[in-house]
Design a protein around this motif. Structure first.
Motif, PDB file in Angstrom:
ATOM      1  N   UNK A 267       0.817  -1.206   0.000  1.00  0.00           N
ATOM      2  CA  UNK A 267       0.000   0.000   0.000  1.00  0.00           C
ATOM      3  C   UNK A 267       0.849   1.253   0.000  1.00  0.00           C
ATOM      4  N   UNK A 268       0.245   2.352  -0.411  1.00  0.00           N
ATOM      5  CA  UNK A 268       0.942   3.632  -0.479  1.00  0.00           C
ATOM      6  C   UNK A 268       1.477   4.029   0.902  1.00  0.00           C
ATOM      7  N   UNK A 269       0.699   3.794   1.955  1.00  0.00           N
ATOM      8  CA  UNK A 269       1.124   4.129   3.306  1.00  0.00           C
ATOM      9  C   UNK A 269       2.297   3.297   3.781  1.00  0.00           C
ATOM     10  N   UNK A 270       2.449   2.088   3.209  1.00  0.00           N
ATOM     11  CA  UNK A 270       3.559   1.234   3.593  1.00  0.00           C
ATOM     12  C   UNK A 270       4.893   1.838   3.176  1.00  0.00           C
ATOM     13  N   UNK A 271       4.951   2.458   2.010  1.00  0.00           N
ATOM     14  CA  UNK A 271       6.186   3.093   1.544  1.00  0.00           C
ATOM     15  C   UNK A 271       6.531   4.255   2.467  1.00  0.00           C
ATOM     16  N   UNK A 272       5.551   5.038   2.799  1.00  0.00           N
ATOM     17  CA  UNK A 272       5.768   6.181   3.693  1.00  0.00           C
ATOM     18  C   UNK A 272       6.286   5.710   5.051  1.00  0.00           C
ATOM     19  N   UNK A 273       5.623   4.707   5.618  1.00  0.00           N
ATOM     20  CA  UNK A 273       6.032   4.186   6.927  1.00  0.00           C
ATOM     21  C   UNK A 273       7.439   3.605   6.867  1.00  0.00           C
ATOM     22  N   UNK A 274       7.756   2.907   5.779  1.00  0.00           N
ATOM     23  CA  UNK A 274       9.083   2.310   5.634  1.00  0.00           C
ATOM     24  C   UNK A 274      10.159   3.387   5.543  1.00  0.00           C
ATOM     25  N   UNK A 275       9.905   4.426   4.770  1.00  0.00           N
ATOM     26  CA  UNK A 275      10.885   5.508   4.624  1.00  0.00           C
ATOM     27  C   UNK A 275      11.125   6.177   5.974  1.00  0.00           C
ATOM     28  N   UNK A 276      10.064   6.482   6.693  1.00  0.00           N
ATOM     29  CA  UNK A 276      10.218   7.126   7.996  1.00  0.00           C
ATOM     30  C   UNK A 276      10.970   6.220   8.976  1.00  0.00           C
ATOM     31  N   UNK A 277      10.641   4.931   8.980  1.00  0.00           N
ATOM     32  CA  UNK A 277      11.309   3.995   9.887  1.00  0.00           C
ATOM     33  C   UNK A 277      12.805   3.903   9.588  1.00  0.00           C
ATOM     34  N   UNK A 278      13.160   3.845   8.316  1.00  0.00           N
ATOM     35  CA  UNK A 278      14.577   3.732   7.955  1.00  0.00           C
ATOM     36  C   UNK A 278      15.334   5.018   8.243  1.00  0.00           C
ATOM     37  N   UNK A 279      14.734   6.145   7.926  1.00  0.00           N
ATOM     38  CA  UNK A 279      15.420   7.416   8.167  1.00  0.00           C
ATOM     39  C   UNK A 279      15.528   7.717   9.657  1.00  0.00           C
ATOM     40  N   UNK A 280      14.696   7.093  10.482  1.00  0.00           N
ATOM     41  CA  UNK A 280      14.819   7.242  11.930  1.00  0.00           C
ATOM     42  C   UNK A 280      16.106   6.588  12.423  1.00  0.00           C
ATOM     43  N   UNK A 281      16.610   5.615  11.668  1.00  0.00           N
ATOM     44  CA  UNK A 281      17.850   4.936  12.038  1.00  0.00           C
ATOM     45  C   UNK A 281      19.083   5.720  11.607  1.00  0.00           C
TER      46      UNK A 281
ATOM     47  N   UNK B  19       9.742   4.665  -8.554  1.00  0.00           N
ATOM     48  CA  UNK B  19       8.533   5.439  -8.828  1.00  0.00           C
ATOM     49  C   UNK B  19       7.597   5.546  -7.643  1.00  0.00           C
ATOM     50  N   UNK B  20       7.821   4.757  -6.593  1.00  0.00           N
ATOM     51  CA  UNK B  20       7.022   4.929  -5.379  1.00  0.00           C
ATOM     52  C   UNK B  20       7.843   5.565  -4.265  1.00  0.00           C
ATOM     53  N   UNK B  21       9.149   5.321  -4.238  1.00  0.00           N
ATOM     54  CA  UNK B  21       9.987   5.860  -3.161  1.00  0.00           C
ATOM     55  C   UNK B  21      10.270   7.347  -3.355  1.00  0.00           C
ATOM     56  N   UNK B  22      10.687   7.744  -4.544  1.00  0.00           N
ATOM     57  CA  UNK B  22      11.077   9.142  -4.735  1.00  0.00           C
ATOM     58  C   UNK B  22       9.907  10.126  -4.595  1.00  0.00           C
TER      59      UNK B  22
ATOM     60  N   UNK C  70       7.147  14.101  -1.095  1.00  0.00           N
ATOM     61  CA  UNK C  70       5.983  14.448  -0.274  1.00  0.00           C
ATOM     62  C   UNK C  70       6.398  14.688   1.177  1.00  0.00           C
ATOM     63  N   UNK C  71       7.259  13.829   1.714  1.00  0.00           N
ATOM     64  CA  UNK C  71       7.727  13.999   3.096  1.00  0.00           C
ATOM     65  C   UNK C  71       8.520  15.297   3.244  1.00  0.00           C
ATOM     66  N   UNK C  72       9.287  15.653   2.225  1.00  0.00           N
ATOM     67  CA  UNK C  72      10.022  16.919   2.248  1.00  0.00           C
ATOM     68  C   UNK C  72       9.045  18.096   2.216  1.00  0.00           C
ATOM     69  N   UNK C  73       8.009  17.997   1.371  1.00  0.00           N
ATOM     70  CA  UNK C  73       7.004  19.059   1.292  1.00  0.00           C
ATOM     71  C   UNK C  73       6.276  19.241   2.620  1.00  0.00           C
ATOM     72  N   UNK C  74       6.114  18.148   3.365  1.00  0.00           N
ATOM     73  CA  UNK C  74       5.441  18.202   4.662  1.00  0.00           C
ATOM     74  C   UNK C  74       6.372  18.646   5.781  1.00  0.00           C
ATOM     75  N   UNK C  75       7.642  18.807   5.464  1.00  0.00           N
ATOM     76  CA  UNK C  75       8.613  19.237   6.462  1.00  0.00           C
ATOM     77  C   UNK C  75       9.082  18.118   7.384  1.00  0.00           C
ATOM     78  N   UNK C  76       8.888  16.875   6.976  1.00  0.00           N
ATOM     79  CA  UNK C  76       9.282  15.749   7.822  1.00  0.00           C
ATOM     80  C   UNK C  76      10.700  15.261   7.544  1.00  0.00           C
TER      81      UNK C  76
END
Length: 192
Positions: free
Chosen positions: A46-60, A85-88, A93-99
């Protein structure tokens, strides 16, 4: 299971396989079986899975996009490799949100969490990993590293090959083996 090749669906006269006569077509049955297993091996996340994965990895640690893709693939035992095409777009989007923020070095953007991104990652830290793990964890259960679906695909391919090029006697032997395998698989589930 109406319309499927379960139960006695692999029986019939050996000479009828794939020749347009009455009885099931082994090749079609194997294709159906392969398709069912491939859905389990290579699902669409799912689309939310990519977002959650990116945040989890960047937290490390900070990473660039290719590292994120590779890390998800590695942690999921190859069960999930998100596309660029799903990660970038997710990174944008995360950059636009300031995260997250990006720092360019040697022609590569390395992404890291901002304070707001760290807070969001911490808030979801108690959730299961956003990628499937080889042991079957994660948001979706993919079995034990995909071993069962992989074995099923390989079985389907072997049976289809016998159906295409085997003699009627060889096809009947294959039917007998598949019938026995089906019975033994169900007996596993019947054990306490």
């Amino acid at each position: 299971m109406s319309g499927s090749y379960m139960g006695d669906g692999f029986t019939g006269s050996p000479g009828s396989w794939g020749q347009g006569r009455s009885g099931p077509n082994l090749w079609e049955a194997m294709e159906q079986l392969r398709g069912m297993f491939e859905q389990k091996v290579a699902p669409r996340m799912g689309r939310g899975d990519v977002r959650a994965a990116v945040l989890a990895l960047l937290a490390e640690k900070p990473m660039h996009g290719y590292q994120i893709i590779s890390e998800i693939s590695e942690r999921s035992g190859g069960a999930w490799k998100p596309s660029a095409g799903s990660v970038y777009p997710t990174l944008q989007q995360l950059a636009d949100e300031g995260l997250i923020s990006a720092e360019e070095s040697n022609g590569r953007k390395t992404y890291s969490l901002t304070e707001a991104g760290k807070a969001e990652a911490e808030a979801s830290a108690d959730r299961p990993a956003p990628w499937p793990t080889p042991s079957g964890g994660g948001p979706r259960d993919f079995g034990h590293g995909g071993a069962l679906p992989k074995a099923g695909i390989e079985l389907a391919q072997a049976a289809a090959q016998v159906g295409r090029s085997g003699t009627p006697e060889q096809v009947q032997q294959a039917v007998d083996v598949l019938d026995e395998a089906r019975r033994r698989l169900y007996s596993i589930l019947a054990q306490d």
